[in-house]
Write a protein that holds these residues in place. Structure first.
Motif, PDB file in Angstrom:
ATOM      1  N   MET A   1      -2.347   0.162  -4.545  1.00 52.78           N
ATOM      2  CA  MET A   1      -3.329   1.002  -5.234  1.00 52.78           C
ATOM      3  C   MET A   1      -4.175   1.782  -4.232  1.00 52.78           C
ATOM      4  N   ARG A   2      -4.663   2.936  -4.677  1.00 48.69           N
ATOM      5  CA  ARG A   2      -5.524   3.743  -3.828  1.00 48.69           C
ATOM      6  C   ARG A   2      -6.573   4.444  -4.684  1.00 48.69           C
ATOM      7  N   LEU A   3      -7.664   4.803  -4.058  1.00 51.27           N
ATOM      8  CA  LEU A   3      -8.722   5.523  -4.764  1.00 51.27           C
ATOM      9  C   LEU A   3      -8.244   6.924  -5.120  1.00 51.27           C
ATOM     10  N   ILE A   4      -8.482   7.331  -6.359  1.00 53.42           N
ATOM     11  CA  ILE A   4      -8.069   8.651  -6.842  1.00 53.42           C
ATOM     12  C   ILE A   4      -9.312   9.392  -7.325  1.00 53.42           C
TER      13      ILE A   4
ATOM     14  N   ALA B   1     -13.506   1.789  -9.346  1.00 51.69           N
ATOM     15  CA  ALA B   1     -14.648   0.903  -9.141  1.00 51.69           C
ATOM     16  C   ALA B   1     -14.203  -0.436  -8.565  1.00 51.69           C
ATOM     17  N   LEU B   2     -13.071  -0.951  -9.044  1.00 54.51           N
ATOM     18  CA  LEU B   2     -12.539  -2.216  -8.545  1.00 54.51           C
ATOM     19  C   LEU B   2     -12.159  -2.102  -7.077  1.00 54.51           C
ATOM     20  N   LEU B   3     -11.474  -1.019  -6.717  1.00 57.47           N
ATOM     21  CA  LEU B   3     -11.050  -0.843  -5.332  1.00 57.47           C
ATOM     22  C   LEU B   3     -12.229  -0.623  -4.404  1.00 57.47           C
ATOM     23  N   SER B   4     -13.272   0.029  -4.893  1.00 58.77           N
ATOM     24  CA  SER B   4     -14.451   0.280  -4.067  1.00 58.77           C
ATOM     25  C   SER B   4     -15.203  -1.000  -3.755  1.00 58.77           C
ATOM     26  N   ASP B   5     -15.148  -1.970  -4.663  1.00 54.70           N
ATOM     27  CA  ASP B   5     -15.884  -3.215  -4.483  1.00 54.70           C
ATOM     28  C   ASP B   5     -15.097  -4.256  -3.697  1.00 54.70           C
ATOM     29  N   ARG B   6     -13.791  -4.056  -3.566  1.00 57.43           N
ATOM     30  CA  ARG B   6     -12.969  -5.042  -2.881  1.00 57.43           C
ATOM     31  C   ARG B   6     -13.039  -4.860  -1.367  1.00 57.43           C
TER      32      ARG B   6
END
Length: 438
Positions: free
Chosen positions: A314-317, A296-301
């Motif tokens: 970091m990457r979406l998993i 969720a953090l990576l999707s919003d950044r």
């Protein structure tokens, strides 16, 4: 069955080039039979000739046995899951540990004497149960030489088994994989590249006090779930972009009251069952929750923020978890009479069988045909109930409607469900129509 599945195997192969799917099999003793049922259903959902849908496999404790069972055997994925199912269907406690009451009593006295400060000349680690039969079973059932062939041939990226080092308490992941995979190290957990063998399996599945610790190098190792605070991290470090997780945690909530009256005090076996739940089941749920928060953090950044130090790696998993729809503890209570006589006598003396909630510990040690076969069926049914989600996870696509099939037939030729006779086949060739079988 579906036109969209004609090239499904090729789709999986192409997707595997850009996305690496990791299989995570958690620990849980005899509960691991449930995992094999899930894998059997998956083998039916995937194209029949799929060899290895998981280039990355990780396992802990009994899950490590299933992980090596998939990687350490040639053939299609469907054949490998059937072989695992055959082993679990016929499994019994005598194939895991020596069930002699005399041997258990002798080992218990040795442990008690050691705890009282008595001197002992033993050269092997102390434990209640002798798991020599398990060593013999693993050596016979798993072809360790095939793992190297699968890695060098590109079928397998890496496979990792986690154990705990009794010397320093660190969680250690022993992995065998391709040369580009670098070892990693984090707080109280690290990895070791090696050639996997029976010792690594025995170490990962050595339940504390029940099974003896296993020596690897200069250190002794025990069950990997003991200090595994991040059960998903090993697969991610090995390169997985998507995680297919088979859990064995009960999803049913137990009531705190029965008919308005407090429950009786817990038995020793009930307490042990909750301790095992804390070791084997809670960590994977907590780590999965953390994974969802990071996603969720990576999707919003924004892309600019993702390049900042600390989060640039970091990457979406993506993930999909299959877990039991029924309480495995309650199921275990139905098959307690299958236990060896010595074990059953001990449970009767401690009132562990008669008291409510005692199925927790039983569900881990009940290596008997009836219980394991029940879990195989439950795992299969639970996975089939989520067939659509599994198909979407592997990009298999949806089944076309009859109208879509008729439209495709009009343009390209008939879709047949059984072999054509020579006259029919010749007729279609004369009118210029190709033929596709489902």
């Amino acid at each position: 069955m579906a036109l969209s599945k004609i090239n499904a195997f090729e789709q999986i192969e192409k997707r595997g080039m850009s996305f690496k799917t990791g299989l995570i099999l958690s620990g849980g003793g005899a509960r691991a039979a449930y995992q094999v049922g899930v894998l059997q259903a998956l083998a039916e959902i995937l194209p029949k000739n799929t060899r290895q849908p998981f280039p990355i496999i990780t396992g802990t404790s009994a899950g490590a046995l299933n992980a090596l069972g998939l990687a350490g055997r040639p053939g299609t994925f469907r054949y490998r899951t059937q072989a695992l199912s055959t082993i679990w269907s016929s499994l019994e406690s005598a194939a895991i540990y020596r069930t002699s009451g005399f041997a258990v009593t002798r080992n218990a006295l040795k442990i008690a004497w050691s705890m009282l400060g008595g001197q002992s000349n033993h050269i092997t680690p102390l434990a209640l149960l002798d798991n020599q039969p398990l060593r013999e079973l693993l050596a016979e059932a798993i072809q360790f030489t095939h793992i190297e062939r699968a890695v060098t041939g590109g079928e397998l990226e890496a496979i990792g088994l986690t154990a705990m080092n009794y010397s320093n308490g660190h969680s250690t992941t022993f992995y065998q994989g391709q040369a580009h995979i670098a070892p990693w190290s984090r707080a109280r957990r690290h990895s070791v590249a090696c050639k996997l063998g029976v010792e690594h399996l025995l170490a990962s599945s050595a339940l504390p006090t029940l099974f003896p610790a296993t020596r690897i190098g200069q250190h002794y190792f025990g069950d990997g779930a003991l200090r595994q605070s991040r059960p998903l991290s090993a697969a991610i470090h090995l390169g997985a972009d998507r995680l297919f997780i088979v859990g064995v945690s009960d999803q049913m909530n137990q009531p705190s009251l029965v008919d308005g009256h407090p429950l009786p005090p817990p038995t020793i076996t009930q307490v042990l069952g909750q301790m095992l739940n804390g070791v084997f089941l809670d960590s994977i749920d907590a780590d999965l929750e953390t994974l969802h928060r990071v996603n969720a953090l990576l999707s919003d950044r924004s892309n600019r923020e993702l390049s900042r130090p600390g989060i640039d790696g970091m990457r979406l998993i993506d993930s999909l978890i299959i877990s039991p729809s029924q309480s495995l503890s309650e199921i275990a209570r139905e098959y307690v009479n299958e236990l060896p006589r010595a074990t059953r006598r001990f449970l009767n003396v401690t009132r562990s069988i008669r008291d409510n909630g005692s199925g927790g510990a039983l569900s881990y040690i009940l290596f008997e045909p009836g219980y394991c076969q029940h879990l195989l069926r439950l795992g299969y049914d639970d996975a089939m109930a989520q067939r659509e989600r599994i198909s979407a996870f592997f990009d298999l696509g949806a089944s076309p409607s009859d109208q879509q099939i008729q439209h495709w037939s009009a343009q390209h030729g008939p879709v047949v469900r059984k072999p054509l006779n020579p006259i029919q086949r010749r007729w279609y060739q004369l009118i210029g129509k190709s033929i596709r079988r489902l």
